[in-house]
Design a protein around this motif. Structure first.
Motif, PDB file in Angstrom:
ATOM      1  N   LYS A  70       0.837  -1.198   0.000  1.00 42.63           N
ATOM      2  CA  LYS A  70       0.000   0.000   0.000  1.00 42.63           C
ATOM      3  C   LYS A  70       0.874   1.252   0.000  1.00 42.63           C
ATOM      4  O   LYS A  70       1.786   1.393   0.803  1.00 42.63           O
ATOM      5  N   GLU A  91      -3.380   7.402   8.749  1.00 44.56           N
ATOM      6  CA  GLU A  91      -4.749   6.942   8.671  1.00 44.56           C
ATOM      7  C   GLU A  91      -5.648   7.927   9.411  1.00 44.56           C
ATOM      8  O   GLU A  91      -5.328   8.404  10.493  1.00 44.56           O
ATOM      9  N   LEU A 105     -13.717   5.607   6.288  1.00 46.85           N
ATOM     10  CA  LEU A 105     -13.944   4.752   5.128  1.00 46.85           C
ATOM     11  C   LEU A 105     -15.079   5.341   4.304  1.00 46.85           C
ATOM     12  O   LEU A 105     -15.953   6.020   4.839  1.00 46.85           O
ATOM     13  N   ASP A 163      -9.278   6.332   4.192  1.00 47.18           N
ATOM     14  CA  ASP A 163      -8.362   5.199   4.315  1.00 47.18           C
ATOM     15  C   ASP A 163      -8.677   4.067   3.348  1.00 47.18           C
ATOM     16  O   ASP A 163      -7.805   3.255   3.032  1.00 47.18           O
ATOM     17  N   GLY A 164      -9.909   3.992   2.888  1.00 47.04           N
ATOM     18  CA  GLY A 164     -10.290   2.939   1.966  1.00 47.04           C
ATOM     19  C   GLY A 164     -11.727   3.115   1.519  1.00 47.04           C
ATOM     20  O   GLY A 164     -12.488   3.882   2.115  1.00 47.04           O
ATOM     21  N   VAL A 174      -6.579  -2.077   4.879  1.00 41.74           N
ATOM     22  CA  VAL A 174      -6.137  -0.794   5.430  1.00 41.74           C
ATOM     23  C   VAL A 174      -5.076  -0.998   6.506  1.00 41.74           C
ATOM     24  O   VAL A 174      -4.072  -0.282   6.564  1.00 41.74           O
ATOM     25  N   GLU A 195      -0.592  -3.008   6.324  1.00 39.57           N
ATOM     26  CA  GLU A 195       0.352  -2.273   5.486  1.00 39.57           C
ATOM     27  C   GLU A 195       1.628  -3.093   5.251  1.00 39.57           C
ATOM     28  O   GLU A 195       2.157  -3.718   6.162  1.00 39.57           O
TER      29      GLU A 195
END
Length: 346
Positions: free
Chosen positions: A9, A71, A75, A130-131, A318, A321
């Motif tokens: 990532k 982060e 989301l 974050d995602g 997420v 990593e």
């Protein structure tokens, strides 16, 4: 399923990253990328900074600089329809799982608009989420390109991307939905079974394929007039229903609950009894199917498990990593929810 290593990532590129690559100061990079004209900057330096930003896929951040590269606990979920209980139930579960893990969820609807989807994704990137969990439009592959180039974690929900092999997918096993519905009717002695479905490019069409597979498996030849496909909505179900009645089927599978709503309305207007005159199985479980008399036999698409699975896959991406893992294609099994709308003929 092929096992393909996921790339590490990446972090979002910062002004500092661009400045290092362009061999200049952060202040100069900020000045150039904000199109300021308060002081002179050589064209060579300006071009160098712009090229560095492009090379790093830099996008302007809408959050405080102290949060860059970290982060944020946010989301994003994009779904095509808020009024579809299938998606709203999934979103509710995604939010439950995310909140239990300390994450806030931003929920958006694309209304199946390609440009709106592109704009929402762009805005979420700028907000440094974050995602993302996305049920894409027809242009979903192109609209998610930047997520892949930046290495931002995402999970595709229910509708696969076209032309992309390396991504995580979670959705309903649509083929099994059609197969299970047809087999339930066959097991009850029906051999003349119609199917009303949504004519679409997305994988909902697999429900028709599952239906046909069950019929073939039991040696039942499907007449062309038994299959009615068209647009999605109650009006389509209402319009298709008379064609099946004319074909003298004893049962019908509604490939989508929105189509069932219109089809059932027509049956009631004509005084056709369910299941006395016609048996019905509906793929999907909107509330109205269980509040009516009779209660309808439905295919439960396991929305709760889909939502839990999608949320867990994204959160793992997420949090894990720098850990390589295979891409996942997870199709959640459906199950029959028996009701009172199927007549036993055998």
């Amino acid at each position: 399923m092929a096992i393909i290593d996921q790339p590490k990532k990446k972090k979002y590129a910062t002004l500092n990253d661009v400045a290092k690559l362009a061999e200049t100061s952060i202040a100069t990079v900020s000045y150039i990328l904000n199109d300021s004209n308060k002081r002179y900057v050589s064209s060579e330096l300006k071009e160098r900074v712009i090229q560095a930003a492009k090379e790093l896929n830099y996008m302007k951040s809408a959050v405080a600089s102290s949060l860059k590269g970290k982060e944020r606990g946010i989301l994003s979920v994009l779904i095509p329809q808020f009024d579809n209980p299938f998606f709203t139930r999934i979103v509710v579960v995604i939010e439950e799982v995310a909140r239990s893990r300390g994450y806030f969820v931003s929920i958006s609807t694309t209304v199946d608009d390609m440009e709106r989807e592109r704009e929402i994704i762009k805005k979420m990137i700028e907000q440094r989420v974050d995602g993302l969990i996305i049920s894409p439009t027809i242009q979903g592959t192109e609209n998610t390109d930047h997520l892949r180039s930046l290495g931002i974690p995402y999970v595709i929900l229910e509708r696969p991307l076209v032309g992309v092999d390396q991504y995580d997918f979670v959705g309903c096993d649509n083929w099994s939905c059609g197969y299970t519905a047809a087999k339930h009717l066959i097991d009850h002695g029906h051999t003349e079974i119609g199917f009303i479905g949504w004519d679409t490019f997305i994988n909902v069409q697999e429900r028709k394929l599952g239906f046909l597979a069950a019929m073939k498996e039991h040696g039942i030849e499907v007449k062309p007039e038994w299959i009615q496909l068209g647009g999605l909505g109650a009006e389509s179900g209402y319009r298709f229903m008379p064609h099946l009645l004319d074909s003298k089927v004893t049962a019908v599978v509604f490939g989508h609950h929105a189509l069932a709503e219109g089809g059932v309305q027509l049956l009631r207007e004509r005084g056709i009894g369910i299941p006395e005159d016609l048996s019905v199985v509906i793929i999907g479980t909107p509330n109205w199917t269980q509040l009516n008399a009779p209660k309808f036999t439905c295919i439960d698409q396991s929305e709760r498990l889909i939502g839990e699975t999608a949320a867990e896959v994204l959160l793992n991406n997420v949090l894990e990593e720098n850990i390589s893992k295979p891409w996942q294609t997870l199709k959640i099994a459906c199950e029959i929810l028996p009701g009172e709308s199927v007549k036993k003929l055998n």
